[in-house]
Scaffold this active site. Structure first.
Site, mmCIF file in Angstrom:
data_model
loop_
_atom_site.group_PDB
_atom_site.id
_atom_site.type_symbol
_atom_site.label_atom_id
_atom_site.label_comp_id
_atom_site.label_asym_id
_atom_site.label_seq_id
_atom_site.Cartn_x
_atom_site.Cartn_y
_atom_site.Cartn_z
ATOM 1 N N TYR A 1 -2.489 -9.904 -3.547
ATOM 2 C CA TYR A 1 -2.291 -8.463 -3.749
ATOM 3 C C TYR A 1 -1.118 -8.186 -4.681
ATOM 4 O O TYR A 1 -1.247 -7.505 -5.699
ATOM 5 C CB TYR A 1 -2.073 -7.797 -2.383
ATOM 6 C CG TYR A 1 -1.833 -6.313 -2.466
ATOM 7 C CD1 TYR A 1 -2.900 -5.419 -2.476
ATOM 8 C CD2 TYR A 1 -0.540 -5.789 -2.528
ATOM 9 C CE1 TYR A 1 -2.681 -4.052 -2.553
ATOM 10 C CE2 TYR A 1 -0.314 -4.431 -2.601
ATOM 11 C CZ TYR A 1 -1.387 -3.565 -2.611
ATOM 12 O OH TYR A 1 -1.174 -2.215 -2.697
ATOM 13 N N GLU B 1 10.488 4.561 -2.155
ATOM 14 C CA GLU B 1 9.830 4.242 -0.877
ATOM 15 C C GLU B 1 10.276 5.298 0.129
ATOM 16 O O GLU B 1 11.468 5.568 0.266
ATOM 17 C CB GLU B 1 10.241 2.828 -0.430
ATOM 18 C CG GLU B 1 10.007 2.493 1.033
ATOM 19 C CD GLU B 1 8.539 2.495 1.453
ATOM 20 O OE1 GLU B 1 7.743 1.757 0.852
ATOM 21 O OE2 GLU B 1 8.198 3.238 2.412
ATOM 22 N N ASP C 1 10.514 10.921 -0.988
ATOM 23 C CA ASP C 1 9.121 11.268 -1.196
ATOM 24 C C ASP C 1 8.738 11.071 -2.672
ATOM 25 O O ASP C 1 9.406 11.582 -3.573
ATOM 26 C CB ASP C 1 8.953 12.740 -0.790
ATOM 27 C CG ASP C 1 7.533 13.187 -0.956
ATOM 28 O OD1 ASP C 1 6.660 12.622 -0.286
ATOM 29 O OD2 ASP C 1 7.280 14.090 -1.792
ATOM 30 N N ALA C 2 7.657 10.337 -2.899
ATOM 31 C CA ALA C 2 7.257 9.995 -4.265
ATOM 32 C C ALA C 2 6.858 11.234 -5.067
ATOM 33 O O ALA C 2 7.097 11.309 -6.275
ATOM 34 C CB ALA C 2 6.100 9.010 -4.223
ATOM 35 N N ASP D 1 1.967 1.218 -4.904
ATOM 36 C CA ASP D 1 1.645 0.260 -3.836
ATOM 37 C C ASP D 1 1.718 1.013 -2.514
ATOM 38 O O ASP D 1 2.651 0.853 -1.740
ATOM 39 C CB ASP D 1 2.666 -0.890 -3.872
ATOM 40 C CG ASP D 1 2.448 -1.866 -2.724
ATOM 41 O OD1 ASP D 1 1.356 -1.840 -2.128
ATOM 42 O OD2 ASP D 1 3.372 -2.638 -2.427
ATOM 43 N N TYR E 1 -7.425 -7.849 4.736
ATOM 44 C CA TYR E 1 -7.687 -6.409 4.576
ATOM 45 C C TYR E 1 -9.143 -6.138 4.980
ATOM 46 O O TYR E 1 -10.001 -7.011 4.816
ATOM 47 C CB TYR E 1 -7.475 -5.974 3.123
ATOM 48 C CG TYR E 1 -6.022 -5.841 2.685
ATOM 49 C CD1 TYR E 1 -4.980 -5.838 3.608
ATOM 50 C CD2 TYR E 1 -5.702 -5.704 1.341
ATOM 51 C CE1 TYR E 1 -3.664 -5.712 3.195
ATOM 52 C CE2 TYR E 1 -4.378 -5.576 0.924
ATOM 53 C CZ TYR E 1 -3.365 -5.584 1.861
ATOM 54 O OH TYR E 1 -2.067 -5.452 1.452
HETATM 55 N N1 SPD Z 1 -5.530 -1.235 3.770
HETATM 56 C C1 SPD Z 1 -4.204 -1.728 3.534
HETATM 57 C C2 SPD Z 1 -3.678 -1.367 2.178
HETATM 58 C C3 SPD Z 1 -2.273 -1.839 2.021
HETATM 59 C C4 SPD Z 1 -1.729 -1.614 0.683
HETATM 60 N N2 SPD Z 1 -0.303 -1.832 0.579
HETATM 61 C C5 SPD Z 1 0.157 -3.113 0.945
HETATM 62 C C6 SPD Z 1 1.611 -3.303 0.714
HETATM 63 C C7 SPD Z 1 1.918 -4.646 0.185
HETATM 64 N N3 SPD Z 1 3.025 -4.630 -0.701
#
Ligand code: SPD
Length: 342
Positions: A129, A174, A205-206, A224, A293
């Protein structure tokens, strides 16, 4: 963990303190599962997040009734299914102003970070990811210098961006400081990203952050985010993409976490059509395999603004060039220029 330097306000409980059961829209073309996922959940329902039952974590939402019997609820993001991981030890359970945070050691995937009952990362498969969400956009443009990360409080995406020597400054916005603090304790191989001097952390808040960002400021923006339930709800809506496009320079790129093509076709179609309206350059969908996931895959929305043409399938700034000149302590495990062509 006491006195570990976790910081004030870090609300946590040791595994030994846990009781037995804890241990253990309106658009008619969008089906109800996606509509429900895209809208905020009723407060009462939203509190029922996954816990560990009989030594297993399950990616559906669950709580125990008064007789300690588990009660299960569908997660509206993936109704009718759940993926379970065997739990060796619960390492942390806490609640921030935004979400419930759980860290446990699984038997096969190493440590796992869970937010509001949803797996965010595991030590074993996080590379697929973080490497993809960072290098797909950064390798598609020459010499990226200013990068913004939205979400990403675990630090893994920062770690990957830092491989790029051309990058001079990285802002990360974040919303949940507790996620950052917890990850610094339990996921040092990811939170190492925060140690790079080019990184500037903004807790907030983004949407507000982007509203105040200088126009054309960033070469790349990486979103992300967690799934669009709760704090990340606004991050799939048109006004958010409009502020992103404004904050990007001409020919700048966005890479946005964009769910599973097996489960969220309508949500993805919706995001794609918003982005085709908002971004005047390329709009592309990519995906990667992340076994923990839901459905085992997750996608990315790749967009570029008006300006120099961006071809996401043929990286002009190949990662191999970076890696050849500077040897990193951690080798890439998943991404390379060939994977980018998929
Ligand atoms: N369905 C889960 C999606 C998560 C996405 N963000 C993950 C954070 C990893 N840095």
């Amino acid at each position: 963990m006491e006195g570990s330097g976790a910081g004030e306000g870090l609300e946590w409980r040791k595994a030994t303190e846990l009781n037995g059961s804890q241990k253990a829209a309106e658009n008619p073309i969008i089906p109800s599962c996606c509509r429900k996922a895209m809208s905020a959940l009723p407060e009462a329902e939203a509190k029922l997040h996954a816990t560990v039952v009989s030594g297993w974590f399950s990616g559906h939402r669950c709580r125990s009734d008064k007789n300690d019997k588990p009660l299960y609820y569908n997660n509206p993001m993936w109704p009718g299914e759940a993926h379970s991981l065997m739990v060796e030890e619960i390492l942390y359970e806490g609640k921030s102003n935004y979400q419930e945070i759980l860290v446990f050691k699984s038997s096969m995937y190493g440590k796992v970070l869970v937010l509001d009952g949803i797996v965010q990362l595991t030590e074993k498969d996080e590379c697929a990811y973080q490497e993809m969400i960072a290098h797909l956009p950064l390798c598609s443009i020459l010499s990226p210098q200013n990068v913004l990360v939205i979400g990403g409080g675990d630090g893994g995406v920062l770690r990957e961006i830092c491989r790029h020597r051309s990058v001079k400054h990285i802002d990360i916005c974040e919303i949940d400081e507790l996620v950052i603090n917890v990850c610094k304790i339990f996921f040092p191989a990811l939170s190492i990203g925060f140690e790079d001097p080019r990184v500037q952390v903004h807790v907030g808040d983004a949407v507000d952050f982007l509203r105040n960002a200088r126009e054309g400021m960033y070469d790349a923006i990486i979103v992300d985010s967690s799934d669009p339930i709760g704090p990340a709800q606004e991050l799939v809506e048109k006004p958010f993409f409009q502020t992103i496009a404004k904050a990007l320079r001409r020919g700048g790129v966005l890479c946005n976490q964009a769910e599973s093509m097996w489960l969220h076709t309508h949500l993805i179609q919706n995001m794609l059509s918003i982005c085709r309206e908002v971004f005047n350059g390329s709009v592309h969908y990519a995906w990667t395999s992340v076994p923990t996931y839901p459905s085992g895959v997750i996608g990315f929305l790749l967009c570029s603004t008006d300006g120099p043409c961006v071809d996401f399938l043929n990286p002009v700034n190949p990662i191999e060039r970076q890696e050849a000149t500077v040897k990193h302590k951690r080798e890439l495990k998943f991404y390379n220029s060939e994977v980018a062509k998929f």
